[in-house]
Design a protein around this motif. Structure first.
Motif, PDB file in Angstrom:
ATOM      1  N   UNK A  14     -79.388  -9.460  -0.619  1.00  0.00           N
ATOM      2  CA  UNK A  14     -80.146 -10.636  -1.031  1.00  0.00           C
ATOM      3  C   UNK A  14     -79.788 -11.018  -2.465  1.00  0.00           C
ATOM      4  N   UNK A  15     -79.742 -12.291  -2.734  1.00  0.00           N
ATOM      5  CA  UNK A  15     -79.447 -12.757  -4.084  1.00  0.00           C
ATOM      6  C   UNK A  15     -80.761 -12.963  -4.810  1.00  0.00           C
ATOM      7  N   UNK A  16     -80.998 -12.136  -5.788  1.00  0.00           N
ATOM      8  CA  UNK A  16     -82.231 -12.281  -6.576  1.00  0.00           C
ATOM      9  C   UNK A  16     -82.005 -13.383  -7.610  1.00  0.00           C
ATOM     10  N   UNK A  17     -83.108 -13.987  -8.136  1.00  0.00           N
ATOM     11  CA  UNK A  17     -82.962 -15.082  -9.092  1.00  0.00           C
ATOM     12  C   UNK A  17     -82.113 -14.727 -10.305  1.00  0.00           C
ATOM     13  N   UNK A  23     -74.352 -16.787 -11.655  1.00  0.00           N
ATOM     14  CA  UNK A  23     -73.237 -17.377 -10.944  1.00  0.00           C
ATOM     15  C   UNK A  23     -72.710 -18.584 -11.700  1.00  0.00           C
ATOM     16  N   UNK A  24     -71.456 -18.959 -11.406  1.00  0.00           N
ATOM     17  CA  UNK A  24     -70.871 -20.103 -12.073  1.00  0.00           C
ATOM     18  C   UNK A  24     -69.989 -19.671 -13.226  1.00  0.00           C
ATOM     19  N   UNK A  25     -69.485 -20.665 -13.943  1.00  0.00           N
ATOM     20  CA  UNK A  25     -68.552 -20.416 -15.041  1.00  0.00           C
ATOM     21  C   UNK A  25     -69.312 -19.822 -16.228  1.00  0.00           C
ATOM     22  N   UNK A  26     -68.984 -18.586 -16.562  1.00  0.00           N
ATOM     23  CA  UNK A  26     -69.784 -17.846 -17.535  1.00  0.00           C
ATOM     24  C   UNK A  26     -69.623 -18.389 -18.962  1.00  0.00           C
ATOM     25  N   UNK A 138     -74.877 -14.151 -20.497  1.00  0.00           N
ATOM     26  CA  UNK A 138     -74.385 -12.898 -19.934  1.00  0.00           C
ATOM     27  C   UNK A 138     -75.484 -11.847 -19.826  1.00  0.00           C
ATOM     28  N   UNK A 139     -76.694 -12.179 -20.279  1.00  0.00           N
ATOM     29  CA  UNK A 139     -77.806 -11.247 -20.150  1.00  0.00           C
ATOM     30  C   UNK A 139     -77.908 -10.223 -21.258  1.00  0.00           C
ATOM     31  N   UNK A 140     -77.100 -10.365 -22.316  1.00  0.00           N
ATOM     32  CA  UNK A 140     -77.178  -9.413 -23.430  1.00  0.00           C
ATOM     33  C   UNK A 140     -78.366  -9.704 -24.328  1.00  0.00           C
TER      34      UNK A 140
END
Lengths: 142, 59
Positions: A14-17, A23-26, A138-140
């Motif tokens: 499952x893809x969580x939020x 996703x996509x161009x980082x 990137x979630x850092x």
């Protein structure tokens, strides 16, 4: 021998939020934030942060122009090269200002010297803001 | 043409730089505000302190 099905790929993941946001161009927030101050944060729906960053950077750049600050157009020595690198950090603001001939070619008044520093520092701050948008992407950083 | 005094230019510079530093260098809104204020005080305070040092040297 007993096998556990826990962790095995028996069902589609499952893809969580949080993953969907990755996703996509980082590098899009980084590039958008460099070209347009605050745009990187706007893309990540950080409206307040983006608005404050945009207001600060655009105001600093505009005040630099209003003070007859110099926009570096070429690099004749090392200091000019550093100034040009700082100016390029402003992204499209720098390009548009060069196209319309804003800013001074030479510093003729005292405030022009302040203005030149304002423009260069606005570019450097914009780079910091764009990198911050990339770290958010990137979630850092939260 | 905008012609601020040197001190007014320092305060404007400190304000804009502090906003960007506060937002980019901290994670939570509360810490962002605290760090922004801290940077502003350091920018403005160091400019005032250095001005006095230069004034005393020039005497």
């Amino acid at each position: 021998m007993r096998y556990s099905q826990k962790g095995m790929a028996t069902a589609p993941d499952k893809i969580v939020p949080a993953q969907a946001a990755q996703q996509g161009f980082v590098y899009l927030p980084l590039i958008a934030g460099w070209l347009i101050p605050g745009a990187g944060h706007f893309l990540l729906r950080k409206w307040g942060r983006g608005a404050l960053l945009a207001a600060s950077i655009v105001s600093m750049f505009a005040l630099g122009i209003a003070m007859q600050g110099k926009l570096y157009g070429g690099a004749h020595d090392v200091l000019d090269l550093l100034g040009l690198a700082g100016d390029l950090g402003n992204g499209l603001l720098f390009v548009v200002s060069r196209v319309f001939g804003l800013g001074a070619d030479q510093v003729l008044v005292t405030t022009g010297d302040y203005g030149t520093r304002f423009i260069v520092v606005a570019g450097l701050l914009n780079v910091i803001a764009a990198v911050d948008a990339h770290r958010l992407r990137t979630g850092r950083k939260l | 043409m905008f012609k601020p005094s040197h001190f007014a230019a320092v305060l404007l510079f400190a304000l804009f730089a502090s906003v960007v530093f506060g937002i980019t260098q901290r994670d939570t809104p509360r810490r962002m505000i605290h760090y922004g204020i801290y940077c502003f005080v350091l920018f403005a305070g160091s400019a005032i302190a250095l001005s006095w040092v230069m004034f005393l040297i020039a005497r």
